[in-house]
Design a protein around this motif. Structure first.
Motif, PDB file in Angstrom:
ATOM      1  N   THR A  77       0.789  -1.161   0.109  1.00  0.00           N
ATOM      2  CA  THR A  77      -0.018  -0.055   0.049  1.00  0.00           C
ATOM      3  C   THR A  77       0.740   1.047   0.002  1.00  0.00           C
ATOM      4  O   THR A  77       0.224   2.398  -0.235  1.00  0.00           O
ATOM      5  N   LEU A 204      -4.722   3.819   5.705  1.00  0.00           N
ATOM      6  CA  LEU A 204      -5.175   3.981   4.425  1.00  0.00           C
ATOM      7  C   LEU A 204      -6.540   5.045   4.867  1.00  0.00           C
ATOM      8  O   LEU A 204      -6.430   5.999   4.336  1.00  0.00           O
ATOM      9  N   GLU A 205      -7.212   4.920   5.800  1.00  0.00           N
ATOM     10  CA  GLU A 205      -8.340   5.882   6.302  1.00  0.00           C
ATOM     11  C   GLU A 205      -7.561   7.124   6.781  1.00  0.00           C
ATOM     12  O   GLU A 205      -8.272   8.304   6.158  1.00  0.00           O
ATOM     13  N   GLN A 207      -4.923   8.311   5.518  1.00  0.00           N
ATOM     14  CA  GLN A 207      -4.347   9.062   4.442  1.00  0.00           C
ATOM     15  C   GLN A 207      -5.587   9.460   3.287  1.00  0.00           C
ATOM     16  O   GLN A 207      -5.146   9.836   2.277  1.00  0.00           O
ATOM     17  N   ARG A 209      -7.408   7.137   1.828  1.00  0.00           N
ATOM     18  CA  ARG A 209      -7.642   6.044   0.481  1.00  0.00           C
ATOM     19  C   ARG A 209      -8.571   5.167   0.780  1.00  0.00           C
ATOM     20  O   ARG A 209      -8.843   4.831   1.934  1.00  0.00           O
ATOM     21  N   HIS A 210      -8.931   4.508  -0.224  1.00  0.00           N
ATOM     22  CA  HIS A 210      -9.808   3.322  -0.256  1.00  0.00           C
ATOM     23  C   HIS A 210      -8.793   2.244  -0.121  1.00  0.00           C
ATOM     24  O   HIS A 210      -7.689   2.293  -0.637  1.00  0.00           O
ATOM     25  N   TYR A 240     -11.722   0.222 -10.370  1.00  0.00           N
ATOM     26  CA  TYR A 240     -10.584   0.465  -9.484  1.00  0.00           C
ATOM     27  C   TYR A 240      -9.031   0.414 -10.420  1.00  0.00           C
ATOM     28  O   TYR A 240      -8.234   0.580  -9.680  1.00  0.00           O
ATOM     29  N   SER A 243      -6.994   3.492  -9.437  1.00  0.00           N
ATOM     30  CA  SER A 243      -6.752   3.565  -7.937  1.00  0.00           C
ATOM     31  C   SER A 243      -6.731   2.368  -7.122  1.00  0.00           C
ATOM     32  O   SER A 243      -6.830   2.313  -6.083  1.00  0.00           O
ATOM     33  N   ALA A 245      -5.220  -0.104  -4.830  1.00  0.00           N
ATOM     34  CA  ALA A 245      -4.527   0.221  -3.512  1.00  0.00           C
ATOM     35  C   ALA A 245      -3.140  -0.080  -3.283  1.00  0.00           C
ATOM     36  O   ALA A 245      -2.626   0.299  -2.648  1.00  0.00           O
TER      37      ALA A 245
END
Length: 295
Positions: A77, A204-205, A207, A209-210, A240, A243, A245
């Motif tokens: 990630t 991730l949250e 930042q 991001r999903h 996706y 994007s 991850a």
């Protein structure tokens, strides 16, 4: 040497590690110290923030099990896994492009004959997969080992199941025939979130991001005298693709999972319902050429 400050301590640490006998370890350790110290001087963390950072890494270690590798998720990630891959496999236009291994590979998966259905008890839209393995110049590679694995229609891998009697599914090993070909049946995979119930998910949250990956099928292919290929084939049109991850998507690895009507499938099987067909021709780089390009 003593009384170090924020500017002199870096050189002191470098001096302490200068006498190591392994030149590669010295090179890596020196670079780590320089960049880590520069990072600390740039962000100037408080004592509380540094403690939080240590706790974050500790939590990642505690999350690791035989079936979950949180450190791989962290590497993926942050784009580090793909950076390492790009440095070691700069073969665009010469052979099939590689991408990340991911955290769900299983060593020595069950071996099946070509044409087998590897979906096990999984329910989903049927998928026929065909392909070939050849050298970079197109010569077929007979007897190449082709490992495959993918998610189910809900985005879960077999190793994520908590059922006590759950076995391996949507995962297998095949060997190419005399013409370098292979084929098998399974179910169409779905886009899925990487495991995000742990510290990497919290990162991730934070930042913004999903955690989602586009739908894909994993392949690991090996043949004597050739570089091992680790790659995915992604479903064209997945939401996706731009994007991912873990930053693993490459245009050359995107293919149509072609919708096919019920009837006679390419391998002669009579299908009483619609299915999809994925085909990909893989090209492997000779080991000597791969080594010279990496150097």
């Amino acid at each position: 040497m003593r009384n170090f400050d924020q500017f002199t301590i870096t050189q002191a640490v470098l001096a302490r590690i200068a006498n190591g006998q392994d030149r590669r370890i010295h090179e890596i350790s020196s670079a780590l110290v320089r960049h880590l110290h520069d990072f600390i001087r740039e962000v100037r963390p408080t004592q509380e923030e540094w403690t939080q950072g240590i706790a974050f890494l500790t939590d990642i270690g505690h999350m690791c099990t035989d079936t979950r590798q949180e450190f791989i998720l962290l590497s993926d990630t942050l784009g580090v896994s793909m950076l390492v891959d790009a440095i070691n496999h700069d073969h665009k236009g010469v052979a099939t492009e590689s991408t990340v291994l991911g955290p769900f590979y299983v060593e020595s998966p069950p071996e099946f004959a070509c044409g087998a259905d590897i979906s096990g008890d999984l329910v989903g839209a049927p998928m026929f997969v065909s392909g070939s393995v050849a050298t970079a110049d197109g010569a077929p590679l007979a007897g190449a080992i082709v490992d495959v694995w993918h998610s189910d229609e809900d985005g879960y891998y077999d190793v994520q199941s908590t059922a006590p009697d759950a076995g391996l599914a949507a995962r297998a090993r095949f060997r190419t025939d005399a013409a370098g070909r292979f084929h098998f049946w399974s179910i169409k995979p779905a886009a899925y979130p990487i495991p995000h119930d742990g510290p990497v998910g919290k990162m991730l949250e934070a930042q913004g991001r999903h955690p989602w990956r586009p739908a894909h099928v994993h392949f690991m292919i090996e043949a004597p005298g050739h570089e091992r290929l680790v790659t995915h084939v992604f479903v064209a049109g997945d939401q996706y693709l731009d994007s991912d991850a873990v930053f693993g998507v490459k245009d050359s690895l995107i293919r149509e999972f072609t919708a096919c009507a019920a009837g006679t499938a390419p391998d002669g099987r009579q299908m009483d319902r619609d299915y999809c067909h994925l085909h990909y021709d893989f090209r492997l780089l000779p080991a000597a050429q791969a080594a010279s390009q990496a150097a």
